[in-house]
Design a protein around this motif. Structure first.
Motif, mmCIF file in Angstrom:
data_model
loop_
_atom_site.group_PDB
_atom_site.id
_atom_site.type_symbol
_atom_site.label_atom_id
_atom_site.label_comp_id
_atom_site.label_asym_id
_atom_site.label_seq_id
_atom_site.Cartn_x
_atom_site.Cartn_y
_atom_site.Cartn_z
ATOM 1 N N PRO A 190 1.394 -7.204 -3.233
ATOM 2 C CA PRO A 190 1.707 -7.194 -4.662
ATOM 3 C C PRO A 190 3.028 -6.472 -4.916
ATOM 4 N N ILE A 191 3.712 -6.854 -5.978
ATOM 5 C CA ILE A 191 4.969 -6.191 -6.331
ATOM 6 C C ILE A 191 4.880 -5.714 -7.775
ATOM 7 N N ILE A 192 5.033 -4.419 -7.956
ATOM 8 C CA ILE A 192 4.808 -3.786 -9.259
ATOM 9 C C ILE A 192 6.153 -3.614 -9.951
ATOM 10 N N LEU A 261 1.935 1.889 6.216
ATOM 11 C CA LEU A 261 1.130 0.932 5.455
ATOM 12 C C LEU A 261 -0.218 0.618 6.083
ATOM 13 N N GLY A 262 -0.430 1.028 7.319
ATOM 14 C CA GLY A 262 -1.737 0.831 7.936
ATOM 15 C C GLY A 262 -2.171 -0.613 7.918
ATOM 16 N N ARG A 263 -3.370 -0.867 7.389
ATOM 17 C CA ARG A 263 -3.920 -2.227 7.417
ATOM 18 C C ARG A 263 -3.165 -3.196 6.518
ATOM 19 N N TYR A 264 -2.289 -2.672 5.654
ATOM 20 C CA TYR A 264 -1.514 -3.539 4.769
ATOM 21 C C TYR A 264 -0.174 -3.944 5.387
ATOM 22 N N VAL A 273 7.007 -2.532 -0.824
ATOM 23 C CA VAL A 273 6.642 -1.133 -1.024
ATOM 24 C C VAL A 273 7.771 -0.377 -1.711
ATOM 25 N N ALA A 274 9.032 -0.770 -1.471
ATOM 26 C CA ALA A 274 10.164 -0.075 -2.082
ATOM 27 C C ALA A 274 10.123 -0.181 -3.604
ATOM 28 N N VAL A 275 9.778 -1.354 -4.122
ATOM 29 C CA VAL A 275 9.664 -1.534 -5.564
ATOM 30 C C VAL A 275 8.456 -0.773 -6.100
ATOM 31 N N ARG A 299 16.973 -1.928 -1.440
ATOM 32 C CA ARG A 299 16.008 -1.098 -0.697
ATOM 33 C C ARG A 299 15.033 -1.968 0.091
ATOM 34 N N MET A 300 14.581 -3.057 -0.527
ATOM 35 C CA MET A 300 13.708 -3.965 0.220
ATOM 36 C C MET A 300 14.438 -4.553 1.417
#
Length: 308
Positions: A190-192, A261-264, A273-275, A299-300
């Protein structure tokens, strides 16, 4: 899915490859979202006529679940239809039209805009933004709205700001079906863009409460309540990890690179994750500044190219 409902699924589910839906009954039809360019949308509409018997001329309503182009850029191919979106989404569409994406992609392909431009041009290479004719919503709402498509009562439930400023989910109670837009990314990150995370989690809780037998995400394969909980778990995880680093005094760019991020980690487009961290940062710092999209693509890009 039966009962005059169909889902249009794009198999990759990554950047730009979104899903759409069709609701049809009694000679009436509504489309849930268009696609990232006009060629993709035209292919979808031709396939719907061939397999579902629904001609584009009979689609009286298009619901845009949110403002992003991969759910709106085909609107002009339904020139006769009412385009329905939340008021917040309509404002966001005007602020970031297709021409802006076309300009950024061309600049990136020409070696401009640095690593951000290179990344932008690469991930969006399959799509023709320059050929998109912008068609804005013709009807907007805030909160809750309804449609009647033949015998199907359709609920439009605004759950944003979350992924974007004005996310909407489309619920067809009689068919036990919900089209979630980008509240759900399945097997993808997902991107927030907007947040807050708490609104997105509440939207996932709402989807679970609807007891739908068919859940059509914005990206990725059809899912169920377990898939919804996976998205919820990711959102809880990323918020907790980001807040921990915020309180430790890290900056958002450093924190995004520090989070394991482990399992993700195996989910598509993990560099988002940067966003996500930046959005948490802006919330926790009390900033009202909008996201700097170009900086975030940069950043991504750094994470993406460093991990290839």
């Amino acid at each position: 899915m039966g009962a005059g409902l169909w889902a249009w699924m794009q198999p990759d589910g990554g950047w730009g490859y979104s899903n759409a839906g069709l609701i049809s009954d009694g000679g009436e039809a509504a489309l849930v979202d268009t696609l990232f360019d006009e060629a993709l949308t035209d292919d979808m509409l031709r396939a719907m006529e061939a397999s579902c018997g629904v001609r584009r001329e009979t689609i009286a309503t298009v619901v845009n679940t949110h403002a992003n182009g991969d759910h709106t850029h085909g609107n002009a191919l339904l020139a006769h239809a009412e385009i329905v979106a939340s008021a917040a989404s309509a404002r966001e569409m005007e602020a970031f039209p297709p021409a802006t994406l076309a300009m950024m992609k061309a600049a990136g392909a020409a070696g401009q805009l640095g690593e951000a431009g290179r990344y932008f041009a690469e991930i969006f290479a399959p799509f023709d933004f320059a050929g998109v004719r912008h068609r804005a919503p013709t009807r907007t709402f805030s909160g809750v709205a309804g449609l009647q498509v033949g015998g199907h009562g359709v609920q439009l439930l605004e759950v944003g700001p979350a992924h974007t400023a004005g996310d909407v989910i489309v619920h067809v109670p009689g068919a036990r079906t919900v089209f979630t837009g980008d509240i759900l990314f399945i097997e993808g990150t997902p991107i927030i863009w907007a947040g807050p995370v708490s609104n997105w989690i509440a939207a996932c809780d709402l989807i679970e409460s609807l007891d739908a037998a068919h859940i059509v995400p914005g990206h990725g394969p059809l899912t169920d309540r377990a898939g919804v909980r996976e998205v919820t778990d990711y959102l809880h995880f990323i918020e907790a990890e980001a807040v921990r680093r915020f309180e430790a005094g890290m900056g958002p760019e450093e924190a995004a690179r520090d989070i394991g991020l482990g399992r993700y980690a195996g989910w598509k487009d993990a560099e988002r994750v940067a966003v996500n961290v930046d959005t948490v940062w802006r919330e926790w710092s009390g900033s009202n500044a909008p996201a700097d999209a170009l900086a975030l693509f940069g950043r991504m890009a750094t994470i993406y190219y460093d991990t290839r």
